[in-house]
Design a protein around this motif. Structure first.
Motif, PDB file in Angstrom:
ATOM      1  N   MET A 284      -3.590 -58.929  29.680  1.00 15.81           N
ATOM      2  CA  MET A 284      -4.841 -58.659  30.298  1.00 15.81           C
ATOM      3  C   MET A 284      -5.937 -58.515  29.344  1.00 15.81           C
ATOM      4  O   MET A 284      -7.113 -58.230  29.498  1.00 15.81           O
ATOM      5  CB  MET A 284      -4.798 -57.523  31.492  1.00 15.81           C
ATOM      6  CG  MET A 284      -4.055 -58.050  32.802  1.00 15.81           C
ATOM      7  SD  MET A 284      -4.522 -59.553  33.390  1.00 15.81           S
ATOM      8  CE  MET A 284      -6.277 -59.043  33.920  1.00 15.81           C
ATOM      9  N   SER A 285      -5.602 -58.146  28.085  1.00 13.75           N
ATOM     10  CA  SER A 285      -6.407 -57.812  27.062  1.00 13.75           C
ATOM     11  C   SER A 285      -7.654 -58.517  26.741  1.00 13.75           C
ATOM     12  O   SER A 285      -8.665 -58.161  26.586  1.00 13.75           O
ATOM     13  CB  SER A 285      -5.862 -57.183  25.905  1.00 13.75           C
ATOM     14  OG  SER A 285      -5.239 -58.473  25.318  1.00 13.75           O
ATOM     15  N   ILE A 286      -7.401 -59.776  26.892  1.00 17.82           N
ATOM     16  CA  ILE A 286      -8.234 -60.835  26.551  1.00 17.82           C
ATOM     17  C   ILE A 286      -9.522 -60.847  27.716  1.00 17.82           C
ATOM     18  O   ILE A 286     -10.565 -60.984  26.960  1.00 17.82           O
ATOM     19  CB  ILE A 286      -7.578 -62.366  26.859  1.00 17.82           C
ATOM     20  CG1 ILE A 286      -8.670 -63.354  26.199  1.00 17.82           C
ATOM     21  CG2 ILE A 286      -7.396 -62.854  28.104  1.00 17.82           C
ATOM     22  CD1 ILE A 286      -7.913 -64.661  25.707  1.00 17.82           C
ATOM     23  N   SER A 287      -9.314 -60.461  28.822  1.00 15.34           N
ATOM     24  CA  SER A 287     -10.454 -60.134  29.884  1.00 15.34           C
ATOM     25  C   SER A 287     -10.916 -58.584  29.713  1.00 15.34           C
ATOM     26  O   SER A 287     -12.227 -58.307  30.144  1.00 15.34           O
ATOM     27  CB  SER A 287     -10.078 -60.681  31.272  1.00 15.34           C
ATOM     28  OG  SER A 287      -9.394 -59.902  31.547  1.00 15.34           O
ATOM     29  N   GLU A 288     -10.196 -57.790  29.400  1.00 16.13           N
ATOM     30  CA  GLU A 288     -10.475 -56.280  29.638  1.00 16.13           C
ATOM     31  C   GLU A 288     -11.146 -55.711  28.135  1.00 16.13           C
ATOM     32  O   GLU A 288     -11.844 -54.696  28.231  1.00 16.13           O
ATOM     33  CB  GLU A 288      -9.275 -55.434  29.830  1.00 16.13           C
ATOM     34  CG  GLU A 288      -9.048 -55.920  31.376  1.00 16.13           C
ATOM     35  CD  GLU A 288      -8.039 -55.139  31.953  1.00 16.13           C
ATOM     36  OE1 GLU A 288      -8.065 -53.796  31.528  1.00 16.13           O
ATOM     37  OE2 GLU A 288      -7.406 -55.536  32.813  1.00 16.13           O
ATOM     38  N   ILE A 289     -11.056 -56.390  26.906  1.00 19.39           N
ATOM     39  CA  ILE A 289     -11.440 -56.003  25.799  1.00 19.39           C
ATOM     40  C   ILE A 289     -13.082 -55.906  26.062  1.00 19.39           C
ATOM     41  O   ILE A 289     -13.865 -55.116  25.487  1.00 19.39           O
ATOM     42  CB  ILE A 289     -11.088 -56.671  24.673  1.00 19.39           C
ATOM     43  CG1 ILE A 289      -9.760 -56.109  24.321  1.00 19.39           C
ATOM     44  CG2 ILE A 289     -11.822 -56.277  23.278  1.00 19.39           C
ATOM     45  CD1 ILE A 289      -9.141 -56.832  23.212  1.00 19.39           C
ATOM     46  N   THR A 290     -13.708 -56.977  26.510  1.00 18.38           N
ATOM     47  CA  THR A 290     -15.045 -57.048  26.938  1.00 18.38           C
ATOM     48  C   THR A 290     -15.590 -56.126  27.703  1.00 18.38           C
ATOM     49  O   THR A 290     -16.760 -55.683  27.607  1.00 18.38           O
ATOM     50  CB  THR A 290     -15.280 -58.532  27.528  1.00 18.38           C
ATOM     51  OG1 THR A 290     -14.791 -58.686  28.664  1.00 18.38           O
ATOM     52  CG2 THR A 290     -15.056 -59.588  26.552  1.00 18.38           C
ATOM     53  N   LEU A 291     -14.641 -55.484  28.640  1.00 16.92           N
ATOM     54  CA  LEU A 291     -15.270 -54.417  29.417  1.00 16.92           C
ATOM     55  C   LEU A 291     -15.242 -53.088  28.623  1.00 16.92           C
ATOM     56  O   LEU A 291     -16.310 -52.252  29.039  1.00 16.92           O
ATOM     57  CB  LEU A 291     -14.218 -54.075  30.625  1.00 16.92           C
ATOM     58  CG  LEU A 291     -13.977 -55.404  31.553  1.00 16.92           C
ATOM     59  CD1 LEU A 291     -12.862 -54.861  32.736  1.00 16.92           C
ATOM     60  CD2 LEU A 291     -15.222 -55.663  32.505  1.00 16.92           C
ATOM     61  N   VAL A 292     -14.514 -52.919  27.943  1.00 15.82           N
ATOM     62  CA  VAL A 292     -14.563 -51.861  26.856  1.00 15.82           C
ATOM     63  C   VAL A 292     -15.995 -51.683  26.043  1.00 15.82           C
ATOM     64  O   VAL A 292     -16.521 -50.586  26.113  1.00 15.82           O
ATOM     65  CB  VAL A 292     -13.401 -51.391  26.112  1.00 15.82           C
ATOM     66  CG1 VAL A 292     -13.703 -50.532  24.965  1.00 15.82           C
ATOM     67  CG2 VAL A 292     -12.259 -51.365  26.853  1.00 15.82           C
ATOM     68  N   SER A 293     -16.219 -53.278  25.414  1.00 20.17           N
ATOM     69  CA  SER A 293     -17.485 -53.252  24.831  1.00 20.17           C
ATOM     70  C   SER A 293     -18.703 -52.994  25.842  1.00 20.17           C
ATOM     71  O   SER A 293     -19.659 -52.402  25.274  1.00 20.17           O
ATOM     72  CB  SER A 293     -17.642 -54.561  24.320  1.00 20.17           C
ATOM     73  OG  SER A 293     -16.590 -54.997  23.579  1.00 20.17           O
ATOM     74  N   ALA A 294     -18.608 -53.461  27.029  1.00 18.55           N
ATOM     75  CA  ALA A 294     -19.761 -53.057  27.771  1.00 18.55           C
ATOM     76  C   ALA A 294     -20.017 -51.658  28.184  1.00 18.55           C
ATOM     77  O   ALA A 294     -20.892 -51.204  28.448  1.00 18.55           O
ATOM     78  CB  ALA A 294     -19.418 -53.860  29.270  1.00 18.55           C
ATOM     79  N   ASP A 295     -18.837 -50.992  28.252  1.00 16.12           N
ATOM     80  CA  ASP A 295     -18.878 -49.725  28.561  1.00 16.12           C
ATOM     81  C   ASP A 295     -19.390 -48.818  27.384  1.00 16.12           C
ATOM     82  O   ASP A 295     -20.223 -47.941  27.554  1.00 16.12           O
ATOM     83  CB  ASP A 295     -17.536 -48.895  28.835  1.00 16.12           C
ATOM     84  CG  ASP A 295     -16.816 -49.558  30.190  1.00 16.12           C
ATOM     85  OD1 ASP A 295     -17.658 -49.855  31.307  1.00 16.12           O
ATOM     86  OD2 ASP A 295     -15.598 -49.628  30.079  1.00 16.12           O
ATOM     87  N   LEU A 296     -18.970 -49.213  26.146  1.00 15.85           N
ATOM     88  CA  LEU A 296     -19.259 -48.361  25.180  1.00 15.85           C
ATOM     89  C   LEU A 296     -20.852 -48.858  24.827  1.00 15.85           C
ATOM     90  O   LEU A 296     -21.849 -47.839  24.391  1.00 15.85           O
ATOM     91  CB  LEU A 296     -18.783 -48.845  23.878  1.00 15.85           C
ATOM     92  CG  LEU A 296     -17.333 -48.563  23.889  1.00 15.85           C
ATOM     93  CD1 LEU A 296     -16.639 -49.186  22.647  1.00 15.85           C
ATOM     94  CD2 LEU A 296     -17.183 -46.982  23.835  1.00 15.85           C
ATOM     95  N   MET A 297     -21.384 -50.048  25.459  1.00 16.40           N
ATOM     96  CA  MET A 297     -22.626 -50.429  24.936  1.00 16.40           C
ATOM     97  C   MET A 297     -23.700 -49.510  26.023  1.00 16.40           C
ATOM     98  O   MET A 297     -24.668 -48.823  25.801  1.00 16.40           O
ATOM     99  CB  MET A 297     -23.032 -51.816  25.224  1.00 16.40           C
ATOM    100  CG  MET A 297     -24.445 -52.457  25.172  1.00 16.40           C
ATOM    101  SD  MET A 297     -24.662 -54.101  25.299  1.00 16.40           S
ATOM    102  CE  MET A 297     -24.332 -54.355  27.030  1.00 16.40           C
ATOM    103  N   ALA A 298     -23.127 -49.573  27.271  1.00 14.95           N
ATOM    104  CA  ALA A 298     -23.803 -48.490  28.145  1.00 14.95           C
ATOM    105  C   ALA A 298     -23.843 -47.158  27.724  1.00 14.95           C
ATOM    106  O   ALA A 298     -25.074 -46.344  27.990  1.00 14.95           O
ATOM    107  CB  ALA A 298     -23.238 -48.589  29.533  1.00 14.95           C
TER     108      ALA A 298
END
Length: 109
Positions: A54-68
């Motif tokens: 699942m990392s291929i789709s969830e790494i971008t979620l971490v990036s979005a969280d960090l950006m926020a």
């Protein structure tokens, strides 16, 4: 206001609301040597798969969280306090997710 401006505004409100809810759920302190100490910062738990299928789709979620979180801190933080991300890897495994969530919610876990 353009449609893009409205979308950006609603996106920011959504991100701030998410971080605010998470901040309320997370103990206000930093974990050091198995104990919690108040640091004057607001820790926010980020739990997504950084490894596994699942990392291929969830790494971008971490990036979005960090950006926020960066945007919130740049605007003065939450209630005047710096928001600090605490990242955990769910490893694409339900049991690991449960364990990591337990660590976020129970400092004695």
């Amino acid at each position: 206001k353009t449609r893009a401006d409205e979308h950006q505004g609603s996106r920011m409100i959504s991100l701030v609301a998410t971080v605010a809810v998470l901040a309320c759920l997370w103990p206000h302190g930093a974990r050091a040597s198995g104990s919690w100490e108040y640091t004057g910062e607001i820790n926010v738990g980020i739990l997504h798969s950084l490894t596994g299928t699942m990392s291929i789709s969830e790494i971008t979620l971490v990036s979005a969280d960090l950006m926020a979180i960066d945007e919130i801190n740049a605007a003065g933080g939450l209630l005047g306090k710096k928001v600090v991300p605490i990242i955990a890897d769910g490893a694409s495994d339900w049991d690991v997710f449960a364990e990591k969530a337990g660590e976020f919610t129970n400092p004695n876990h």
